[in-house]
Design a protein around this motif. Structure first.
Motif, PDB file in Angstrom:
ATOM      1  N   VAL A   1       0.846  -1.207   0.000  1.00  0.00           N
ATOM      2  CA  VAL A   1       0.000   0.000   0.000  1.00  0.00           C
ATOM      3  C   VAL A   1       0.874   1.246   0.000  1.00  0.00           C
ATOM      4  O   VAL A   1       0.613   2.211  -0.739  1.00  0.00           O
ATOM      5  CB  VAL A   1      -0.954   0.001   1.210  1.00  0.00           C
ATOM      6  CG1 VAL A   1      -1.608   1.372   1.364  1.00  0.00           C
ATOM      7  CG2 VAL A   1      -2.010  -1.076   1.061  1.00  0.00           C
ATOM      8  N   ALA A   2       1.925   1.217   0.813  1.00  0.00           N
ATOM      9  CA  ALA A   2       2.836   2.367   0.872  1.00  0.00           C
ATOM     10  C   ALA A   2       3.543   2.573  -0.468  1.00  0.00           C
ATOM     11  O   ALA A   2       3.756   3.710  -0.904  1.00  0.00           O
ATOM     12  CB  ALA A   2       3.851   2.161   1.982  1.00  0.00           C
ATOM     13  N   ARG A   3       3.891   1.474  -1.134  1.00  0.00           N
ATOM     14  CA  ARG A   3       4.568   1.595  -2.435  1.00  0.00           C
ATOM     15  C   ARG A   3       3.646   2.216  -3.481  1.00  0.00           C
ATOM     16  O   ARG A   3       4.092   3.001  -4.324  1.00  0.00           O
ATOM     17  CB  ARG A   3       5.039   0.219  -2.902  1.00  0.00           C
ATOM     18  CG  ARG A   3       6.185  -0.356  -2.086  1.00  0.00           C
ATOM     19  CD  ARG A   3       6.748  -1.628  -2.707  1.00  0.00           C
ATOM     20  NE  ARG A   3       7.815  -2.187  -1.887  1.00  0.00           N
ATOM     21  CZ  ARG A   3       7.658  -3.183  -1.031  1.00  0.00           C
ATOM     22  NH1 ARG A   3       6.445  -3.746  -0.892  1.00  0.00           N
ATOM     23  NH2 ARG A   3       8.671  -3.632  -0.310  1.00  0.00           N
ATOM     24  N   THR A   4       2.367   1.865  -3.443  1.00  0.00           N
ATOM     25  CA  THR A   4       1.420   2.446  -4.415  1.00  0.00           C
ATOM     26  C   THR A   4       1.257   3.942  -4.198  1.00  0.00           C
ATOM     27  O   THR A   4       0.844   4.663  -5.114  1.00  0.00           O
ATOM     28  CB  THR A   4       0.046   1.770  -4.302  1.00  0.00           C
ATOM     29  OG1 THR A   4      -0.488   1.976  -2.981  1.00  0.00           O
ATOM     30  CG2 THR A   4       0.146   0.281  -4.577  1.00  0.00           C
ATOM     31  N   MET A   5       1.607   4.413  -3.002  1.00  0.00           N
ATOM     32  CA  MET A   5       1.515   5.839  -2.696  1.00  0.00           C
ATOM     33  C   MET A   5       2.830   6.558  -2.981  1.00  0.00           C
ATOM     34  O   MET A   5       2.970   7.747  -2.693  1.00  0.00           O
ATOM     35  CB  MET A   5       1.115   6.035  -1.232  1.00  0.00           C
ATOM     36  CG  MET A   5      -0.245   5.424  -0.889  1.00  0.00           C
ATOM     37  SD  MET A   5      -0.621   5.514   0.884  1.00  0.00           S
ATOM     38  CE  MET A   5      -0.699   7.281   1.127  1.00  0.00           C
TER      39      MET A   5
END
Length: 226
Positions: A122-126
């Motif tokens: 999720v953090a990578r998609t952000m």
């Protein structure tokens, strides 16, 4: 009859320093091994864990071969920088580092494997950087297991005997750790002195393990309530 407490101070210094380096190196190894796939990876991991099954004398011999005055590393350090590691307290710290690293590596590896990768994804998609993901997500979630590994590594380092004896030798006031003080007090027939140090190191070990179990159960209860 009061005893000289320098062995306890030296053991604590050796254990603390070796644990600091074990912490740093094990985290680097775990992150590298967890993110990279390469030929011979299982062999590299077996090499990291090898000190768990090797006799301390074998580890000590290997360290003397590497860091002795005629060794590939020791000769360079002595000739170029005038640094000698064998028969010094630094040698004792190196021995503690080697025998403690597998414990920390296993604990850290298990801790990071329990981290739910969905949080990281999720953090990578952000657009969050890998370093920030590690610092703010992976590391905090894995901290209980990492901390347990730190405590075990410290306890292992403070109780190291065989490899320390071979690498650091027995020099009272310079390389005399608590395990060495026990052995040579017994050899000299100083049973009262040996018993004193046995009680001290046993108390430290028991306290560390008991506190770790208490902390772990308390942490599990807290997480269960959340």
């Amino acid at each position: 009859m009061p005893f000289d407490l320098s062995p306890l101070m030296l053991s604590a210094r050796v254990a603390v320093i070796s644990t600091v380096f074990v912490f740093i190196v094990s985290l680097l190894l775990v992150r590298f091994m967890g993110q990279k796939e390469f030929y011979g990876k299982s062999l590299v991991e077996a090499l990291i864990l090898l000190p768990l099954v090797l006799p301390p004398t074998v580890i000590g011999f290997g360290l003397i071969y590497l860091f002795g005055l005629n060794g590939p590393i020791g000769s360079v350090l002595d000739e170029w920088f005038g640094i000698r590691l064998v028969f010094t307290w630094v040698g004792a710290a190196i021995a503690s580092f080697v025998v403690s690293l597998p414990l920390m590596y296993q604990s850290a590896l298990a801790a990071f494997e329990k981290v739910d990768p969905r949080w990281e994804n999720v953090a990578r998609t952000m657009g969050v950087s890998e370093w920030r993901i590690f610092r703010t997500i992976s590391f905090p979630l894995a901290w209980p297991g990492i901390f347990a590994g730190l405590i075990l590594s410290f306890a292992r380092g403070i109780g190291e005997f065989g490899a320390t004896l071979m690498v650091a030798g027995y020099i009272p006031g310079q390389t005399e750790t608590v395990p060495l003080a026990i052995y040579f007090a017994y050899e000299a027939g100083e049973m009262e002195k040996a018993a004193f140090w046995v009680i001290i190191i046993s108390t430290i070990g028991f306290t560390v393990i008991a506190w770790l179990n208490f902390w772990r159960k308390k942490n599990e209860v807290r997480l269960g309530k959340e």
